[in-house]
Design a protein around this motif. Sequence first.
Motif, PDB file in Angstrom:
ATOM      1  N   GLU A 100      -0.197  -0.643  -7.483  1.00 40.66           N
ATOM      2  CA  GLU A 100      -0.090   0.815  -7.599  1.00 40.66           C
ATOM      3  C   GLU A 100       1.318   1.353  -7.413  1.00 40.66           C
ATOM      4  O   GLU A 100       1.683   2.367  -8.020  1.00 40.66           O
ATOM      5  N   PHE A 101       2.120   0.707  -6.586  1.00 40.35           N
ATOM      6  CA  PHE A 101       3.397   1.304  -6.190  1.00 40.35           C
ATOM      7  C   PHE A 101       4.599   0.473  -6.623  1.00 40.35           C
ATOM      8  O   PHE A 101       5.687   0.586  -6.061  1.00 40.35           O
ATOM      9  N   TRP A 102       4.406  -0.384  -7.639  1.00 37.43           N
ATOM     10  CA  TRP A 102       5.483  -1.280  -8.043  1.00 37.43           C
ATOM     11  C   TRP A 102       6.653  -0.525  -8.672  1.00 37.43           C
ATOM     12  O   TRP A 102       7.804  -0.932  -8.511  1.00 37.43           O
ATOM     13  N   ARG A 103       6.373   0.575  -9.362  1.00 33.32           N
ATOM     14  CA  ARG A 103       7.483   1.358  -9.925  1.00 33.32           C
ATOM     15  C   ARG A 103       8.280   2.014  -8.805  1.00 33.32           C
ATOM     16  O   ARG A 103       9.520   2.044  -8.850  1.00 33.32           O
ATOM     17  N   ARG A 104       7.585   2.532  -7.819  1.00 33.06           N
ATOM     18  CA  ARG A 104       8.269   3.115  -6.662  1.00 33.06           C
ATOM     19  C   ARG A 104       9.189   2.101  -5.992  1.00 33.06           C
ATOM     20  O   ARG A 104      10.312   2.422  -5.605  1.00 33.06           O
ATOM     21  N   ASP A 105       8.696   0.878  -5.875  1.00 28.11           N
ATOM     22  CA  ASP A 105       9.440  -0.162  -5.160  1.00 28.11           C
ATOM     23  C   ASP A 105      10.388  -0.939  -6.062  1.00 28.11           C
ATOM     24  O   ASP A 105      11.099  -1.830  -5.585  1.00 28.11           O
TER      25      ASP A 105
ATOM     26  N   SER B 288       0.833  -1.199   0.000  1.00 25.42           N
ATOM     27  CA  SER B 288       0.000   0.000   0.000  1.00 25.42           C
ATOM     28  C   SER B 288       0.867   1.246   0.000  1.00 25.42           C
ATOM     29  O   SER B 288       2.090   1.182  -0.162  1.00 25.42           O
ATOM     30  N   HIS B 289       0.221   2.383   0.199  1.00 19.16           N
ATOM     31  CA  HIS B 289       0.929   3.664   0.171  1.00 19.16           C
ATOM     32  C   HIS B 289       2.059   3.695   1.205  1.00 19.16           C
ATOM     33  O   HIS B 289       3.138   4.235   0.951  1.00 19.16           O
ATOM     34  N   THR B 290       1.799   3.108   2.357  1.00 17.36           N
ATOM     35  CA  THR B 290       2.820   3.030   3.391  1.00 17.36           C
ATOM     36  C   THR B 290       3.541   1.700   3.292  1.00 17.36           C
ATOM     37  O   THR B 290       2.934   0.653   3.543  1.00 17.36           O
ATOM     38  N   PRO B 291       4.816   1.660   2.893  1.00 18.04           N
ATOM     39  CA  PRO B 291       5.530   0.379   2.784  1.00 18.04           C
ATOM     40  C   PRO B 291       5.514  -0.379   4.102  1.00 18.04           C
ATOM     41  O   PRO B 291       5.690   0.213   5.169  1.00 18.04           O
TER      42      PRO B 291
ATOM     43  N   ASN C 169       1.267  -5.748  -5.785  1.00 13.12           N
ATOM     44  CA  ASN C 169       1.638  -4.333  -5.690  1.00 13.12           C
ATOM     45  C   ASN C 169       1.169  -3.608  -6.952  1.00 13.12           C
ATOM     46  O   ASN C 169       1.980  -3.195  -7.788  1.00 13.12           O
TER      47      ASN C 169
END
Length: 242
Positions: A138-143, A110-113, A136
Amino acid sequence: MFSPDLKQALPTTDELPCSDDTPVDNEDQNFLPNVLLFLLNSIWANRMDWYFGVDMGVYHTTGVNPRVPVVPDGFLSLGVERKKGGKSRKSYAVWEENEVVPILTLEMVSHTPGGEYDEKMDIYVKLGVLYYVIYNPEFWRRDQHQPFEVYKLINGNYQLQIGEPYWMPEVGLGIGRYQGTVAGIQQELLSWYDQQGDRYLRAEEQAEQERIRAEQERIRAEQLAEYLRSLGIDPDNLPTAN
């Protein structure tokens, strides 16, 4: 194996919190694991040797304190009672489950890892969870990961697996994503698959298929009746064989 003295010293699930009380970031963290649970209730309706927990504390002795649980968004254990002693579980303590650890855990980023790619992965390695699924969307690029990853424990380490849906022979199910509609809302969902890669349908999808099939049968019957009438034959008064 737990020694009798150690088992005696460990707390019971009645004494332990059901989870870590950490609120989820979004509704899908609770909704999607429940979709998998309800689907299992249909697929394995006649089996009583499995348990799927959603946002439930898993207590174990491989950490620093057996009173500190790891709380997957979802987990599957095989070879345990559906209802422990005929009652619903408050939490899952490995020492009360004949030392059966989950064969699969699911974490939704989620938004908060939440340590899905490091801290929790290390915990599941120590616990001996065979399959670890990280979702993941929504945030797979971030991670710097893929939106859907399945890891398998091989020689004490998690190795990323290839293929979706991914078939898990030890579980007897595959897991993967698809675009579906629930309550009129279209979104990406998680599902179980058979060995041929065919998705198991949810109860409402099965009902809709039956409705469509019945409607097609009705239309075919009406078309046949109309054809017989065109030949001068009364479809409601057909001769019967002796």
